[in-house]
Motif scaffolding. Structure first.
Motif, mmCIF file in Angstrom:
data_model
loop_
_atom_site.group_PDB
_atom_site.id
_atom_site.type_symbol
_atom_site.label_atom_id
_atom_site.label_comp_id
_atom_site.label_asym_id
_atom_site.label_seq_id
_atom_site.Cartn_x
_atom_site.Cartn_y
_atom_site.Cartn_z
ATOM 1 N N ALA A 68 0.826 -1.217 0.000
ATOM 2 C CA ALA A 68 0.000 0.000 0.000
ATOM 3 C C ALA A 68 0.856 1.261 0.000
ATOM 4 O O ALA A 68 0.418 2.311 -0.457
ATOM 5 N N LEU A 69 2.062 1.150 0.516
ATOM 6 C CA LEU A 69 2.943 2.325 0.583
ATOM 7 C C LEU A 69 4.138 2.236 -0.359
ATOM 8 O O LEU A 69 4.993 3.112 -0.356
ATOM 9 N N ARG A 70 4.216 1.152 -1.132
ATOM 10 C CA ARG A 70 5.407 0.954 -1.966
ATOM 11 C C ARG A 70 5.032 0.624 -3.403
ATOM 12 O O ARG A 70 4.541 -0.463 -3.691
ATOM 13 N N ASP A 71 5.284 1.528 -4.292
ATOM 14 C CA ASP A 71 5.126 1.275 -5.727
ATOM 15 C C ASP A 71 6.118 0.181 -6.144
ATOM 16 O O ASP A 71 7.109 -0.076 -5.446
ATOM 17 N N ARG A 72 5.882 -0.396 -7.313
ATOM 18 C CA ARG A 72 6.787 -1.443 -7.831
ATOM 19 C C ARG A 72 8.240 -0.953 -7.864
ATOM 20 O O ARG A 72 9.162 -1.713 -7.599
ATOM 21 N N GLY A 105 19.225 6.991 -8.020
ATOM 22 C CA GLY A 105 18.775 7.592 -9.268
ATOM 23 C C GLY A 105 17.405 7.046 -9.641
ATOM 24 O O GLY A 105 17.175 5.836 -9.580
ATOM 25 N N CYS A 106 16.502 7.929 -9.972
ATOM 26 C CA CYS A 106 15.152 7.505 -10.362
ATOM 27 C C CYS A 106 14.543 8.613 -11.211
ATOM 28 O O CYS A 106 14.542 9.768 -10.820
ATOM 29 N N SER A 107 14.058 8.258 -12.367
ATOM 30 C CA SER A 107 13.564 9.283 -13.271
ATOM 31 C C SER A 107 12.063 9.522 -13.132
ATOM 32 O O SER A 107 11.606 10.646 -13.118
ATOM 33 N N MET A 108 11.311 8.441 -12.997
ATOM 34 C CA MET A 108 9.851 8.595 -13.069
ATOM 35 C C MET A 108 9.125 8.397 -11.757
ATOM 36 O O MET A 108 7.915 8.625 -11.681
ATOM 37 N N GLY A 109 9.830 7.960 -10.721
ATOM 38 C CA GLY A 109 9.160 7.727 -9.446
ATOM 39 C C GLY A 109 8.164 6.583 -9.532
ATOM 40 O O GLY A 109 8.300 5.688 -10.353
ATOM 41 N N GLY A 110 7.162 6.643 -8.667
ATOM 42 C CA GLY A 110 6.169 5.555 -8.609
ATOM 43 C C GLY A 110 5.107 5.741 -9.674
ATOM 44 O O GLY A 110 3.935 6.000 -9.401
ATOM 45 N N ILE A 111 5.502 5.564 -10.898
ATOM 46 C CA ILE A 111 4.633 5.912 -12.017
ATOM 47 C C ILE A 111 3.508 4.884 -12.232
ATOM 48 O O ILE A 111 2.468 5.219 -12.799
ATOM 49 N N HIS A 112 3.694 3.648 -11.732
ATOM 50 C CA HIS A 112 2.557 2.701 -11.781
ATOM 51 C C HIS A 112 1.398 3.282 -10.971
ATOM 52 O O HIS A 112 0.237 3.238 -11.379
ATOM 53 N N THR A 113 1.751 3.808 -9.805
ATOM 54 C CA THR A 113 0.750 4.395 -8.915
ATOM 55 C C THR A 113 0.030 5.552 -9.607
ATOM 56 O O THR A 113 -1.196 5.662 -9.548
ATOM 57 N N MET A 114 0.789 6.408 -10.259
ATOM 58 C CA MET A 114 0.205 7.567 -10.926
ATOM 59 C C MET A 114 -0.673 7.133 -12.096
ATOM 60 O O MET A 114 -1.782 7.623 -12.268
ATOM 61 N N PHE A 132 -2.743 6.805 -0.436
ATOM 62 C CA PHE A 132 -1.274 6.859 -0.377
ATOM 63 C C PHE A 132 -0.653 7.139 -1.749
ATOM 64 O O PHE A 132 0.524 6.868 -1.968
ATOM 65 N N THR A 133 -1.446 7.670 -2.650
ATOM 66 C CA THR A 133 -0.931 7.941 -3.991
ATOM 67 C C THR A 133 0.303 8.846 -3.947
ATOM 68 O O THR A 133 1.288 8.599 -4.642
ATOM 69 N N VAL A 134 0.264 9.871 -3.123
ATOM 70 C CA VAL A 134 1.406 10.805 -3.069
ATOM 71 C C VAL A 134 2.672 10.140 -2.532
ATOM 72 O O VAL A 134 3.710 10.168 -3.204
ATOM 73 N N PRO A 135 2.640 9.510 -1.343
ATOM 74 C CA PRO A 135 3.896 8.887 -0.876
ATOM 75 C C PRO A 135 4.368 7.707 -1.735
ATOM 76 O O PRO A 135 5.566 7.423 -1.766
ATOM 77 N N ARG A 136 3.440 7.035 -2.408
ATOM 78 C CA ARG A 136 3.886 5.955 -3.312
ATOM 79 C C ARG A 136 4.562 6.523 -4.545
ATOM 80 O O ARG A 136 5.494 5.938 -5.086
ATOM 81 N N MET A 138 6.068 9.611 -5.023
ATOM 82 C CA MET A 138 7.196 10.559 -4.977
ATOM 83 C C MET A 138 8.501 9.883 -5.393
ATOM 84 O O MET A 138 8.812 8.786 -4.961
ATOM 85 N N PRO A 139 9.259 10.558 -6.285
ATOM 86 C CA PRO A 139 10.464 9.925 -6.825
ATOM 87 C C PRO A 139 11.514 9.602 -5.760
ATOM 88 O O PRO A 139 12.392 8.782 -5.975
ATOM 89 N N ASN A 140 11.420 10.248 -4.599
ATOM 90 C CA ASN A 140 12.372 9.945 -3.527
ATOM 91 C C ASN A 140 11.909 8.775 -2.669
ATOM 92 O O ASN A 140 12.588 8.414 -1.699
ATOM 93 N N ALA A 141 10.765 8.157 -3.011
ATOM 94 C CA ALA A 141 10.274 7.037 -2.196
ATOM 95 C C ALA A 141 11.298 5.899 -2.084
ATOM 96 O O ALA A 141 11.543 5.402 -0.979
ATOM 97 N N PRO A 142 11.936 5.477 -3.192
ATOM 98 C CA PRO A 142 12.930 4.394 -3.031
ATOM 99 C C PRO A 142 14.040 4.776 -2.046
ATOM 100 O O PRO A 142 14.375 3.987 -1.154
ATOM 101 N N ALA A 143 14.585 5.988 -2.175
ATOM 102 C CA ALA A 143 15.666 6.399 -1.262
ATOM 103 C C ALA A 143 15.157 6.439 0.172
ATOM 104 O O ALA A 143 15.829 5.969 1.104
#
Lengths: 406, 92
Positions: A68-72, A105-114, A132-136, A138-143
Motif C-alpha cells: 500500500a505504501l510501496r510502488d513497484r 537515481g530515479c527518473s519517473m518515481g512511482g509511475i505505476h501508482t500515478m 497513499f498515492t502521493v507517498p507511493r 514521490m520519486p524519492n520514495a525508493p531512497a
C-alpha cells in the motif's frame, strides 16, 4: 588524505532475473531479457516489446500493507538493497548509521501508482484515488524506504537526470564518501516505468524499436524500454578492510557535463568531455582503460555519436578497447540504467569477462569499435568506464578499477 | 471519417505550415523538409498531427526516417502516403 571508495555489496533486479548471480549468468550467456509485453495489456500499444522484470513479483515479497505504501519501483529497490546489504555484511553501529547515506537515481518515481490513479479518475469516473498515492509516487520514495529499512541516517536523496540518473547518483555517493561527508552509502538506481501511459509517451517520440534492441549494428532502429534496480554498498577502503569485507571493485572516478545544446539530440562534445573528466578524476590515462560499458541505446544518433566521442577521447587506443552495450540484454532501464550497467562493469572487471552486445547482426561503417558482438569474451581487465548520456544533454561517466587486494 | 483528395492535401499543407510557422501559401506540394527547415522533432510533431487529424497510425521511426514505410521526402509524398494510409486503415 584522499579516501578510497570501494563496493562491498550488490543487489539486482532486472529483466535478466532477480539477484546478482542470475544477472551475471545472463551477461555471460548473452541472454536477452527483451520480449513481448506481458505485465500490461499491449493491444493499444504500437510498440509491443520491453524488458520486463517478469521474475519479480512484489505480491510474493511484501505484505498488503507494505505494498500500500510501496510502488513497484520502491519494491524493486528494497529487494536489490536487501541483497546488497546481506552480501556486504553491512552492519552499522548507531554512530556509523549517522554517517551512512542513500543516493538513488530515479527518473519517473512511482509511475505505476500515478498511471493507475489517473486512470481511475479520468477514465473510470471514480471520485477519488488511493490515499497513499502521493507517498507511493514521490520519486524519492525508493531512497526514503532504503533509509528507513536499514536505519541510514546520514545524507539521503534522489537524483533525477533521465537516463543518467543512477550514474549521477553513484557518482555523488562516491564523491560524498571520498570527501568525508559520509563513510558508507547505499547507492544505485531504480526505475519501473513500463506502464501504458509511459509507453505511449515513448511511442510518441518515435525512437522506440518495434522488433529489438541492436546497439551499434547497422540494422538498429531504436531503443527498448526496461525496468529494474541495482543497488551497491559503498564504503571507504579503510572501513572495508578493517571489517574484512569482500571487495567487489573500486570506484575511482566520476565525470559529469552538460551539452547545453539540444533537448534530445546527443552531443559528441558533451560525451567526450564527460569521459575525459572521469579519466582525469580517476587519475588514469586513456591507455589504462580496458573496457567501456557504452550508453549504447541502439538509436541511430546515440550510437554513432558515442562511437565518434570514444574515438576522440581514446585516440589510437580506441581500437584496443573492449566495448559493449548491455542494454541489448536488459533493455534501457532509464533512471536505473547506470546502476545496472555498473553491475555489468563490475562483473566484467571482477570475472575478466566482457559482456556482449547481443543482436549484433550487421556492422555499421559509422560504428567501428570492438563492441564484443553477440558472445561474451574472456579478457583480463583492470580499469573500465561506464557511460550514461541523458535526454536534456546531461552526461555522467563512472570509472572503476578491479580490486586486486591493494 | 471521409476526406476528399483536396481536403487531405489542404490539411497536410496546413499542418506543415503550422509546424514550420510559415504562411500556408509558402508551403507547396513540392516543398521538402530541408527547404522548410524541419528537424527531426518537427517531423515527429507533424506525424503526430497527421495521426490526430486523419485518425490513422503512421509507421514512422525517427531513428531512420528513410526506412520507415512513410515517405517524407516532400509535402506531396506525405500527402500520397496519408491517402494510402487512410485507404488501408479506413477502407478508402
Amino acid at each position: 588524505m584522499t579516501r578510497r571508495v570501494v563496493l562491498t555489496g550488490l543487489g539486482v533486479v532486472s529483466a535478466l532475473g532477480v539477484g546478482a548471480a542470475r544477472n551475471f549468468e545472463a551477461l555471460r550467456e548473452g541472454r536477452c531479457g527483451i520480449g513481448p509485453i506481458q505485465r500490461i495489456n499491449s493491444d493499444k500499444l504500437s510498440i509491443k516489446i520491453a524488458a520486463e522484470a517478469l521474475d519479480f513479483d512484489g505480491a510474493e515479497l511484501f505484505t498488503r500493507s507494505e505494498i500500500a505504501l510501496r510502488d513497484r519501483v520502491t519494491q524493486m529497490a528494497i529487494v536489490a538493497a536487501r541483497e546488497a546489504v546481506q552480501q556486504s555484511g553491512y552492519a552499522l553501529t548507531d554512530k556509523e548509521a549517522l554517517r551512512a547515506g542513500v543516493v538513488i537515481g530515479c527518473s519517473m518515481g512511482g509511475i505505476h501508482t500515478m498511471d493507475d490513479s489517473f486512470r481511475e479518475v479520468y477514465a473510470n469516473d471514480k471520485q477519488r484515488v488511493h490515499p497513499f498515492t502521493v507517498p507511493r509516487n514521490m520519486p524519492n520514495a525508493p531512497a526514503s524506504h532504503l533509509s528507513m529499512e536499514f536505519g541510514l541516517k546520514g545524507p539521503a536523496w534522489t537524483v533525477t537526470t533521465a537516463c543518467a540518473s543512477s550514474n549521477h547518483a553513484l557518482g555523488q555517493a562516491f564523491q560524498m564518501i571520498r570527501s568525508g561527508m559520509a563513510d558508507t552509502a547505499l547507492a544505485g538506481g531504480a526505475e519501473s516505468g513500463l506502464t501504458f501511459g509511459v509507453l505511449k509517451a515513448w511511442e510518441g517520440l518515435r525512437v522506440m524499436s518495434r522488433d529489438g534492441c541492436r546497439p551499434f549494428a547497422k540494422s538498429r532502429n531504436g531503443m527498448v524500454q526496461g525496468e529494474g534496480s541495482a543497488i551497491f554498498v559503498l564504503e571507504t577502503l579503510e572501513r572495508a578492510k578493517a571489517r574484512g569485507a569482500t571487495i567487489l571493485g573500486e570506484l575511482i572516478g566520476f565525470g559529469m557535463t552538460a551539452d547545453a545544446h539540444d533537448v534530445v539530440q546527443p552531443s559528441q562534445d558533451g560525451a567526450e568531455r564527460a569521459m575525459a573528466a572521469a579519466l582525469i578524476d580517476a587519475g588514469v590515462t586513456a591507455e589504462d582503460v580496458d573496457y567501456i560499458n557504452a550508453h549504447g541505446t541502439a538509436t541511430a544518433a546515440n550510437d554513432k555519436t558515442e562511437t565518434a566521442a570514444i574515438r576522440n577521447v581514446f585516440g589510437a587506443h580506441a581500437d584496443k578497447l573492449a566495448v559493449s552495450a548491455t542494454k541489448s540484454m536488459h533493455g534501457h532501464c532509464i533512471g536505473a540504467a547506470g546502476s545496472i550497467e555498473l553491475m555489468a562493469t563490475i562483473y566484467a572487471l571482477g570475472q575478466g569477462v566482457v559482456p556482449p552486445t547481443i543482436n549484433y547482426d550487421e556492422p555499421d561503417p559509422d560504428c567501428d569499435l570492438d563492441y564484443t558482438p553477440n558472445e561474451a569474451r574472456e579478457r583480463p581487465m583492470s580499469v573500465a568506464i561506464s557511460n550514461s548520456f541523458a535526454f536534456g544533454g546531461l552526461n555522467a561517466v563512472l570509472a572503476a578499477r578491479k580490486w586486486t587486494g591493494a | 471519417m471521409k476526406f476528399t483528395d483536396e481536403e487531405i492535401e489542404r490539411k497536410v499543407i496546413d499542418i506543415v505550415a503550422e509546424q514550420t510557422m510559415v504562411d500556408n501559401k509558402t508551403v507547396t506540394i513540392s516543398s521538402t523538409p530541408e527547404e522548410l527547415g524541419i528537424d527531426s522533432l518537427g517531423l515527429v510533431e507533424i506525424v503526430f498531427a497527421i495521426e490526430e487529424n486523419f485518425d490513422v497510425s503512421v509507421p514512422f521511426n525517427a531513428n531512420d526516417p528513410s526506412t520507415s514505410d512513410f515517405d517524407i521526402s516532400s509535402v506531396g509524398s506525405v500527402v500520397a502516403a496519408v491517402k494510402k494510409l487512410i485507404a488501408e486503415q479506413h477502407g478508402g
